[in-house]
Design a protein around this motif. Structure first.
Motif, short mmCIF file in Angstrom:
data_model
loop_
_atom_site.label_atom_id
_atom_site.label_comp_id
_atom_site.label_asym_id
_atom_site.label_seq_id
_atom_site.Cartn_x
_atom_site.Cartn_y
_atom_site.Cartn_z
N VAL A 121 -5.06 -13.88 3.26
CA VAL A 121 -3.77 -13.70 2.58
C VAL A 121 -2.98 -12.58 3.27
O VAL A 121 -1.76 -12.70 3.48
CB VAL A 121 -3.99 -13.38 1.08
N ALA A 122 -3.68 -11.50 3.62
CA ALA A 122 -3.00 -10.37 4.27
C ALA A 122 -2.39 -10.83 5.60
O ALA A 122 -1.27 -10.44 5.94
CB ALA A 122 -3.99 -9.23 4.50
N ARG A 123 -3.12 -11.66 6.33
CA ARG A 123 -2.59 -12.16 7.61
C ARG A 123 -1.33 -13.00 7.38
O ARG A 123 -0.37 -12.93 8.13
CB ARG A 123 -3.65 -13.01 8.34
N GLU A 124 -1.36 -13.79 6.28
CA GLU A 124 -0.20 -14.64 5.99
C GLU A 124 1.02 -13.83 5.55
O GLU A 124 2.13 -14.33 5.55
CB GLU A 124 -0.57 -15.64 4.89
N HIS A 125 0.77 -12.56 5.12
CA HIS A 125 1.88 -11.72 4.68
C HIS A 125 2.11 -10.58 5.67
O HIS A 125 2.50 -9.48 5.27
CB HIS A 125 1.58 -11.13 3.29
N ALA A 126 1.88 -10.86 6.93
CA ALA A 126 1.97 -9.79 7.94
C ALA A 126 3.35 -9.16 7.97
O ALA A 126 3.50 -8.00 8.36
CB ALA A 126 1.60 -10.35 9.31
N GLY A 127 4.36 -9.90 7.54
CA GLY A 127 5.72 -9.38 7.56
C GLY A 127 5.95 -8.25 6.57
O GLY A 127 6.95 -7.52 6.67
N ALA A 128 5.03 -8.09 5.61
CA ALA A 128 5.20 -7.05 4.59
C ALA A 128 5.08 -5.65 5.19
O ALA A 128 5.57 -4.68 4.63
CB ALA A 128 4.17 -7.23 3.48
N GLY A 129 4.42 -5.54 6.31
CA GLY A 129 4.17 -4.24 6.93
C GLY A 129 2.81 -4.27 7.60
O GLY A 129 2.21 -5.34 7.77
N ARG A 130 2.34 -3.10 7.97
CA ARG A 130 1.02 -3.06 8.59
C ARG A 130 -0.02 -3.04 7.45
O ARG A 130 -0.09 -2.08 6.68
CB ARG A 130 0.89 -1.80 9.44
N ILE A 131 -0.80 -4.10 7.38
CA ILE A 131 -1.74 -4.22 6.25
C ILE A 131 -3.15 -3.94 6.76
O ILE A 131 -3.60 -4.52 7.74
CB ILE A 131 -1.68 -5.63 5.63
N SER A 132 -3.83 -3.03 6.09
CA SER A 132 -5.24 -2.79 6.43
C SER A 132 -6.07 -2.73 5.15
O SER A 132 -5.57 -2.39 4.08
CB SER A 132 -5.42 -1.53 7.25
N LEU A 133 -7.33 -3.10 5.32
CA LEU A 133 -8.22 -3.20 4.16
C LEU A 133 -9.25 -2.08 4.18
O LEU A 133 -9.80 -1.74 5.23
CB LEU A 133 -8.96 -4.54 4.20
N SER A 134 -9.48 -1.52 3.00
CA SER A 134 -10.54 -0.52 2.88
C SER A 134 -11.23 -0.76 1.53
O SER A 134 -11.08 -1.81 0.93
CB SER A 134 -9.94 0.88 2.98
N GLY A 135 -11.99 0.24 1.09
CA GLY A 135 -12.76 0.06 -0.14
C GLY A 135 -14.11 -0.52 0.20
O GLY A 135 -14.26 -1.23 1.20
N SER A 136 -15.11 -0.22 -0.63
CA SER A 136 -16.48 -0.57 -0.25
C SER A 136 -16.71 -2.07 -0.03
O SER A 136 -17.38 -2.43 0.93
CB SER A 136 -17.48 0.00 -1.26
N PRO A 137 -16.13 -3.00 -0.82
CA PRO A 137 -16.41 -4.42 -0.53
C PRO A 137 -15.90 -4.83 0.85
O PRO A 137 -16.54 -5.60 1.55
CB PRO A 137 -15.67 -5.18 -1.63
N ALA A 138 -14.72 -4.28 1.24
CA ALA A 138 -14.17 -4.63 2.56
C ALA A 138 -15.04 -4.03 3.66
O ALA A 138 -15.38 -4.72 4.63
CB ALA A 138 -12.73 -4.12 2.67
N LEU A 139 -15.40 -2.75 3.49
CA LEU A 139 -16.22 -2.11 4.53
C LEU A 139 -17.56 -2.83 4.67
O LEU A 139 -18.05 -3.05 5.78
CB LEU A 139 -16.44 -0.63 4.20
N MET A 140 -18.14 -3.21 3.51
CA MET A 140 -19.43 -3.90 3.56
C MET A 140 -19.30 -5.26 4.26
O MET A 140 -20.18 -5.69 4.98
CB MET A 140 -19.97 -4.11 2.14
N LYS A 141 -18.14 -5.89 4.05
CA LYS A 141 -17.92 -7.20 4.69
C LYS A 141 -17.77 -7.01 6.21
O LYS A 141 -18.30 -7.78 6.99
CB LYS A 141 -16.67 -7.84 4.10
N PHE A 142 -17.05 -5.95 6.60
CA PHE A 142 -16.91 -5.69 8.04
C PHE A 142 -18.28 -5.41 8.66
O PHE A 142 -18.59 -5.91 9.74
CB PHE A 142 -15.98 -4.49 8.29
N VAL A 143 -19.08 -4.61 7.95
CA VAL A 143 -20.42 -4.30 8.47
C VAL A 143 -21.20 -5.60 8.63
O VAL A 143 -21.83 -5.86 9.66
CB VAL A 143 -21.18 -3.35 7.51
N ARG A 144 -21.14 -6.44 7.61
CA ARG A 144 -21.88 -7.70 7.60
C ARG A 144 -21.45 -8.58 8.77
O ARG A 144 -22.28 -9.09 9.52
CB ARG A 144 -21.60 -8.42 6.27
#
Lengths: 239, 766
Positions: free
Chosen positions: B193-216
């Motif tokens: 969804v964030a990629r589809e809304h790239a026009g909103a600005g620079r979107i980055s994800l944080s928070g433990s579920p996101a970090l855990m997903k990146f680690v995974r």
């Protein structure tokens, strides 16, 4: 043979009814100028915690409703009043003040229950329009109509109506994805004059896993409640 | 077990008989390996990656109880923090984009709720009206209303630095996930969804579920990417050493089969591949290959001496079986000692690494010799490549002689190095901050920094207060506790039903600031709560249960280092005890900071114990097998050197002990002891053959030295491949283990060789 012909006639007549005609019949049999009752509301949350609240309800038409809490003790005397969809007031005895409640987020739930204020007050399915023809189905062994309607805000519902007495049996409020979010079941209809009123209403919030049962006691219909009953001073008297 | 005899003669013990059986029925053993492989391989498809920090904690950890309560009573606390950086949050385009993003996130399966500027509800007082609405009910378009909105929102401490940065150039959306759902799948959908809304600005994800997903994701791709490279390094090392197909393929084949068996069992028992378990394949490939290398090396040696392939197999298994067994057993003890750690993923690693090592051992003594028994090709025995004449053997023999002659100096230098390293090792600290899993400058690190610096912190303390929450005394205690919390460094954005009631009281009293306080009576509280039910029971359910028996307080923390958390947690606990002492209500603390701290404390409390256990077990094993407590102690010398060097380098380089490097100590013991075992066993063999003094040292190192160096090179280079991992935590581990191989081999070839030189009379076979 005569019975079979009669049955075919009934089926044919039934098939010919439109949604609006079915809803008109529902309104006709559940209609009352005013209603008074004591409601016992049993709220069960998804963790099976149960809270019970009793309220005195006075209602006139589809718009005017006053509800006063009788129990629990810390809510005794709290009174809600609505005279139209836009006008809602609350009286809190602890503050001895009446305040108007407004804003877009109002009417999400009532008293911690799964009922919204509108769901409590509006049993006549006003403002609903058909999206599909009425469908004749069987509900728990009873011939019923299945109506799919939209309210003025565009929210869809499915309504099951008993064909024999034109009584609403079940309503499902649908989400944007077409799945049921809330289910309301009407039961134990009592007959007062020409009206049939459900004295047991259960609402299930399917997305939250909670449910609220409302049982009506001391039901009185058409007692001649005046419009000027629904005032700020009467809200305070509720205490 | 076996008794050694000079120059390859041996008396068959259990392992010798095993060698004889393999030599006699090689096809039977190969068929057996094939059957087990076919049976276990399908379970590899069941493997699934898991990176949830809370799942690493031991059952019964107090922070888990609080988290379970938050999950069951308040719909969970796992939030993806979506940062939207733009020129101006309060432009109509951005506000619309935020609204659209919030709606799209909310519609995702597995999403419980999205909090953002355009979704958050507010209770305000205006004259006789109590207004219950969203903070931004509809996006204004005219500049005056936009300016008013900016001014109102940035003036309100509930939103400034919480959902919008103080300068209005970044907004935060908090997407709370449904507890128990497939978090990684939901986070992947959020990314989409964030990629589809790239026009909103620079979107980055944080928070433990996101970090855990990146680690995974990253550890899975690392595993697929790096394991072939580890194997390639191993192939090249083996190729350079043996220059024969069997010298390359057999040790590698054996360890790959062992890996298939082990991962098959991991899948069979439905164990997740965690950040700790992800190092299992490279560890197994690197360590397990050594067993096959020793068998092949010895088989070649016996073939050069003129034995036929089958009898060479018999002698190779019989004579290397014991040191290989001892190497396996001591490595297993080292890895197995990790079971004493209380962290679930380390325990799982401990169990399956021991199983994998045992499989490698079994295959080195069955599969490898079974294939060798079928090799018909002659092993060249050129005159210039006789056993001790081969160049690398000669170099090692020369080294052995040098060490023997300078043993005092070698031991002194070793002791000095150990002391120096220990001094540096004292600076090593534990740090379980999971943002450090990522490289500096990576997207997750950057997003975490933004949330910490501009939105009050990525991690959130969760407090649950149990009792009669409507009771004014309970609420007053909660309010005092919250004031205390706000005074603790790095604790920010403390929020609970107390704040909601204070705001409601103010709203009911016309918005007058002096009414921003708790209602005075129980009835007033209950009645406000009833009023708030008009804004939906979901609103209240974030703060208090429907029966008002459990309330939740949240507080963000703008640091992620476990040391900082430890300091805050100590103050929080004292404050909690003081705030609720003598009250009928009780409070507990949990949340991601407490999970990180629990990991930190579990590592700190059990790491030393596991290393000491490994050392004691290794001593006992060596002392019993060689019937010599002196050899038991001597074998510890290179390990102590290795441990001191490993932690000394960590201390000097400022590296921290984390959930992966916590295993370094016991892995260093487990891998490092192998060299000692081979050296001691070979020395015994040479002693039994009647050698002593410098000749004994020369012959011992001349024969076993090359294998040790090749193995250290293979393992070291194998682990150094991990340096190219996308995850910092794996990079460090790879580097540290690679360096550990260097210390272990130097420890064995110098310190142990010198330590054993003191008593080297010939041991004639009885």
């Amino acid at each position: 043979m005569k019975q079979l012909l009669a049955l075919l006639l009934v089926v044919n007549l039934a098939a010919a009814l439109t949604v609006d005609e079915v809803l008109d019949r529902v309104r006709a049999v559940t209609n009352a100028n005013d209603r008074q009752a004591t409601a016992t509301m049993t709220i069960t949350d998804k963790g099976n915690r149960v809270q019970t609240r009793t309220l005195r309800t006075v209602m006139k038409g589809d718009d005017k409703l006053m509800m006063t809490f009788k129990s629990p003790a810390d809510l005794r005397g709290v009174t809600f009043l609505t005279t139209s969809a836009e006008n809602m007031w609350i009286y809190l005895p602890a503050q001895s003040r009446v305040r108007r409640i407004s804003g877009s987020a109002v009417d999400q739930g009532f008293g911690g229950s799964d009922f919204s204020f509108r769901e409590i007050s509006n049993l006549s399915f006003a403002d609903n329009s058909a999206t599909q023809p009425a469908e004749s189905i069987d509900l728990d062994g009873k011939p019923a109509w299945l109506l799919t309607v939209k309210d003025k805000d565009g929210a869809s519902s499915r309504i099951w109506v008993e064909q024999a007495r034109s009584l609403p049996l079940r309503v499902e409020k649908l989400g944007a994805d077409g799945k049921a979010k809330k289910r309301i079941e009407f039961g134990d209809f009592v007959n007062r004059g020409e009206s049939w009123i459900p004295v047991e209403i259960t609402i299930h919030d399917l997305s939250r896993g909670s449910r609220t049962e409302m049982k009506l006691d001391s039901l009185k219909l058409n007692t001649g409640v005046k419009d000027n009953y629904f005032t700020e001073s009467n809200m305070k008297k509720g205490a | 077990m076996n008794n050694y005899s000079p120059n390859g003669g041996y008396r068959a013990g259990l392992l010798g008989r095993c060698g004889a059986q393999v030599a006699r029925r090689p096809l039977l053993f190969l068929a057996g390996a094939l059957v087990v492989t076919l049976a276990l391989a399908p379970f590899i498809l069941r493997l699934r990656a898991e990176a949830d920090v809370s799942k690493m904690l031991p059952e019964g950890d107090p922070s888990l109880r609080v988290m379970a309560l938050v999950d069951s009573e308040f719909g969970g606390s796992d939030e993806v923090a979506v940062v939207v950086e733009c020129r101006d949050v309060f432009s109509p385009a951005t506000l619309h984009a935020l609204d659209s993003l919030s709606a799209a996130f909310a519609a995702l399966p597995g999403m419980a709720e999205v909090q953002g500027l355009t979704t958050l509800q507010d209770v305000r007082g205006q004259g006789d009206d109590v207004i219950i609405s969203k903070v931004i009910d509809s996006v204004p378009s005219d500049p005056a209303r936009l300016a008013a909105l900016r001014s109102d929102v940035l003036a309100d401490s509930r939103y400034r630095g919480t959902l919008v940065s103080a300068d209005g150039t970044a907004a935060l959306l908090l997407a709370r996930l449904v507890p128990g759902g497939d978090k990684a799948k939901t986070v992947a959908a959020v990314e989409q969804v964030a990629r589809e809304h790239a026009g909103a600005g620079r979107i980055s994800l944080s928070g433990s579920p996101a970090l855990m997903k990146f680690v995974r994701d990253w550890m899975t791709s690392d595993m697929l990417k790096l394991l072939p490279v580890v194997m390639l390094v191993l192939v090249l090392t083996l190729l350079l050493t043996f220059r024969t197909w069997y010298g390359v393929l057999l040790p590698l084949g054996a360890v790959l089969i062992a890996l298939v068996w082990t991962l098959g069992l991991v899948g069979l028992f439905r164990q997740p591949i965690t950040i700790v378990m992800v190092v299992l394949p490279p560890v197994l490939v690197s360590v397990g290959s050594a067993y096959g290398i020793h068998v092949v090396e010895r088989w070649e040696h016996e073939r050069r001496l003129g034995r036929d392939p089958r009898s060479a197999v018999e002698v190779a298994v019989g004579n290397t079986g014991l040191p290989v067994f001892l190497a396996m057993a001591t490595t297993a003890v080292g890895f197995g000692s990790n079971f004493l750690m209380k962290i679930a993923s380390i325990r799982a690693f401990s169990v399956f690494s021991v199983v994998g090592i045992a499989f490698s051992f079994v295959l080195a003594l069955t599969f490898v010799p079974a294939v060798l028994a079928l090799v018909r090709r002659d092993v060249k025995n050129r005159p210039d490549e006789a056993e001790h004449g081969r160049r690398r053997n000669r170099w090692c023999a020369d080294w052995g002689g040098w060490v023997w002659r300078h043993r005092g100096a070698v031991l002194l230098a070793g002791a000095a190095l150990i002391l120096l390293a220990l001094a540096a090792a004292l600076r090593v600290r534990t740090e379980t901050d999971f943002v450090r899993y990522f490289k500096p400058g990576s997207q997750p690190t950057r997003a975490a920094r933004i949330v910490n610096e501009r939105f009050g912190g990525m991690m959130q303390f969760e407090f649950v207060v149990e009792g009669d929450i409507v009771d004014p005394d309970a609420l007053a205690r909660m309010a005092r506790f919250q004031v205390g919390l706000e005074s603790i460094p790095h604790v920010t954005k403390v929020y609970s039903i107390v704040n909601v009631l204070q705001t409601t009281n103010r709203a009911f009293n016309g918005g007058a600031p002096e009414f921003e306080r708790l209602p005075e009576s129980r009835d007033a509280t209950a009645q406000y709560l009833l009023l708030l039910s008009f804004s939906g029971s979901e609103f209240l359910s974030r703060f208090v249960t429907s029966d008002y028996r459990v309330a939740r307080i949240t507080a963000r923390f703008d640091r992620q280092e476990s040391r900082e958390i430890a300091v805050a947690a100590e103050r929080i606990r004292s404050l909690m005890a003081a705030s609720f002492a003598g009250s009928a209500v009780k409070a507990g603390v949990g949340g991601m900071p407490m999970a990180v701290l629990a990991l930190h404390q579990n590592i700190q409390s059990s790491q030393l114990g596991s290393v000491i256990t490994a050392l004691v077990a290794v001593f006992l094993l060596v002392a019993v097998v060689f019937r010599s407590p002196r050899l038991g102690f001597a074998s510890l010398l290179p390990i102590l050197f290795t441990l001191a060097a490993a932690f000394g380098v960590m201390g000097a380089a400022g590296l921290r002990v984390d959930v992966v490097t916590a295993m370094l100590g016991s892995i260093a013991v487990g891998i490092g002891i192998d060299y000692s075992c081979h050296l001691i066993a070979r020395r015994r063999e040479e002693q039994a053959a009647g050698f002593a003094g410098e000749e004994l040292a020369r012959r011992t190192l001349g024969s076993v030295g090359p294998a040790i160096i090749v193995n250290a090179l293979a393992v070291g280079l194998g682990f150094s491949v991990l340096i190219s991992s996308s995850l910092s935590i794996i990079q460090q581990f790879g580097l540290l283990v690679a360096a550990t191989m260097l210390y272990s081999s130097v420890g064995a070839l110098a310190l142990l060789a010198a330590a054993l030189s003191g008593r080297d009379k010939p041991r004639r076979q009885s």
